[in-house]
Motif scaffolding. Structure first.
Motif, PDB file in Angstrom:
ATOM      1  N   THR A   1       0.823  -1.207   0.000  1.00 15.75           N
ATOM      2  CA  THR A   1       0.000   0.000   0.000  1.00 15.75           C
ATOM      3  C   THR A   1       0.858   1.258   0.000  1.00 15.75           C
ATOM      4  N   ALA A   2       1.875   1.277   0.859  1.00 12.72           N
ATOM      5  CA  ALA A   2       2.774   2.433   0.882  1.00 12.72           C
ATOM      6  C   ALA A   2       3.458   2.621  -0.471  1.00 12.72           C
ATOM      7  N   SER A   3       3.873   1.523  -1.076  1.00 12.48           N
ATOM      8  CA  SER A   3       4.541   1.584  -2.385  1.00 12.48           C
ATOM      9  C   SER A   3       3.603   2.115  -3.461  1.00 12.48           C
ATOM     10  N   ALA A   4       2.364   1.638  -3.453  1.00 10.80           N
ATOM     11  CA  ALA A   4       1.392   2.084  -4.456  1.00 10.80           C
ATOM     12  C   ALA A   4       1.068   3.567  -4.283  1.00 10.80           C
ATOM     13  N   LEU A   5       0.990   4.032  -3.050  1.00 10.49           N
ATOM     14  CA  LEU A   5       0.712   5.450  -2.801  1.00 10.49           C
ATOM     15  C   LEU A   5       1.861   6.325  -3.304  1.00 10.49           C
ATOM     16  N   LEU A   6       3.085   5.907  -3.045  1.00  2.00           N
ATOM     17  CA  LEU A   6       4.242   6.676  -3.521  1.00  2.00           C
ATOM     18  C   LEU A   6       4.278   6.724  -5.048  1.00  2.00           C
ATOM     19  N   ALA A   7       3.893   5.622  -5.678  1.00  2.00           N
ATOM     20  CA  ALA A   7       3.855   5.581  -7.140  1.00  2.00           C
ATOM     21  C   ALA A   7       2.803   6.521  -7.709  1.00  2.00           C
ATOM     22  N   GLU A   8       1.759   6.802  -6.901  1.00  2.36           N
ATOM     23  CA  GLU A   8       0.696   7.718  -7.324  1.00  2.36           C
ATOM     24  C   GLU A   8       1.045   9.177  -7.048  1.00  2.36           C
ATOM     25  N   GLY A   9       2.209   9.404  -6.436  1.00  2.00           N
ATOM     26  CA  GLY A   9       2.603  10.772  -6.139  1.00  2.00           C
ATOM     27  C   GLY A   9       2.156  11.264  -4.783  1.00  2.00           C
ATOM     28  N   ALA A  10       1.665  10.355  -3.936  1.00  2.00           N
ATOM     29  CA  ALA A  10       1.250  10.731  -2.593  1.00  2.00           C
ATOM     30  C   ALA A  10       2.447  10.779  -1.659  1.00  2.00           C
ATOM     31  N   HIS A  11       2.298  11.522  -0.578  1.00  2.00           N
ATOM     32  CA  HIS A  11       3.278  11.521   0.495  1.00  2.00           C
ATOM     33  C   HIS A  11       2.858  10.452   1.500  1.00  2.00           C
ATOM     34  N   VAL A  12       3.821   9.710   2.024  1.00  2.00           N
ATOM     35  CA  VAL A  12       3.508   8.590   2.912  1.00  2.00           C
ATOM     36  C   VAL A  12       4.285   8.699   4.214  1.00  2.00           C
ATOM     37  N   ALA A  13       3.557   8.554   5.319  1.00  2.00           N
ATOM     38  CA  ALA A  13       4.162   8.408   6.638  1.00  2.00           C
ATOM     39  C   ALA A  13       3.983   6.952   7.033  1.00  2.00           C
ATOM     40  N   ALA A  14       5.073   6.217   7.042  1.00  2.00           N
ATOM     41  CA  ALA A  14       5.020   4.777   7.271  1.00  2.00           C
ATOM     42  C   ALA A  14       5.653   4.429   8.612  1.00  2.00           C
ATOM     43  N   CYS A  15       5.030   3.492   9.318  1.00  2.00           N
ATOM     44  CA  CYS A  15       5.618   3.059  10.580  1.00  2.00           C
ATOM     45  C   CYS A  15       5.575   1.546  10.699  1.00  2.00           C
TER      46      CYS A  15
END
Length: 262
Positions: free
Chosen positions: A23-37
């Motif tokens: 999910t984090a990877s897909a969001l980054l690919a869409e140009g979103a900013h991600v806060a992952a923990c």
């Protein structure tokens, strides 16, 4: 279709592997900013190190125990300082306890309920002030079809999953006046580290492909195979998207057609 996720910020818990990482990877690919923990910061950073990002996509990572409300608050504070806010939350941290009713201790029952319920409550509460400022806030809780059709071999996990499904409905109703949408994605059998570990521990002479296909047949999965973490991530992104602006309080099954309930 442009999902409208670019330049929006999303929190993903349990992001070091499996569905959280996908999910984090897909969001980054869409140009979103991600806060992952995740609990293990080194493992988290290693998992996300080579993930492709669209231009402008930012990533913030931190170790965090989602059962510690203070740690979650600190994580959200750091994420908002680094990324500017929170538009959505993906509550993914979790595990399954393979144990029948008679083999499950009271402590294990409490641990399962704590993990499934309080991991979500802590994260949503900490992110709530920021979600209220977003023009399209959304929460997606990663759950399991077990919430609707319990299995005796997963007694405590099934009950805890049902509690989370109920809680998700309450959150959706409670926060609807704020425009915050809350939905669930309920998983069937997904090819993640847990199933790979069970395969290795089984000592089976079959290959992983043969073993997992046999498992799918035994569980009555119409599509005849386990799903992938990426196949979960896509529905999650859809529910996070402003394109899903009239969807809240619902659950989406990602289980290859396995559903004995009506």
């Amino acid at each position: 279709m442009d999902l409208g996720l670019g330049n929006r910020t999303f929190v993903v818990t349990g992001a070091s592997s499996g569905v959280g990482l996908a999910t984090a990877s897909a969001l980054l690919a869409e140009g979103a900013h991600v806060a992952a923990c995740a609990r293990d910061a080194d493992r988290l950073d290693a998992a996300l190190a080579g993930v492709p990002r669209a231009d402008g996509a930012l990533l913030y990572t931190a170790a965090c125990d989602v059962l510690d409300s203070d740690a979650v608050a600190t994580f959200i504070e750091g994420a908002t300082h680094a990324l500017g806010g929170v538009d959505g939350v993906v509550n993914n941290a979790g595990r399954s306890l393979l144990a029948r009713l008679a083999d499950t201790s009271d402590e294990q029952w409490r641990d399962e309920l704590d993990l499934k319920v309080f991991s979500v409550l802590h994260t949503v509460r900490a992110a709530l002030p920021w979600l209220r400022r977003s023009d399209s806030p959304a929460v997606v809780n990663i759950n399991a079809i077990l919430a609707k059709q319990p299995e005796t071999e997963l007694a405590a996990t099934s009950a805890a999953r049902a509690a989370l499904l109920n809680l998700s409905s309450t959150l959706a109703t409670e926060y609807a006046p704020d425009g915050i949408r809350v939905n669930s994605v309920c998983l069937g059998l997904i090819d993640t580290g847990q199933w790979r570990l069970r395969y290795e521990q089984s000592g089976s002479p079959l290959s992983w492909q043969e073993w997992s296909a046999e498992l799918a047949r035994d569980r009555g999965i119409p599509l005849g195979r386990l799903g992938t973490a990426e196949e979960v991530a896509h529905p999650v992104l859809m529910l996070l998207s402003p394109r899903a602006s009239y969807i809240t309080g619902t659950s989406v099954d990602v289980g290859g057609g396995i559903a004995r309930y009506v």
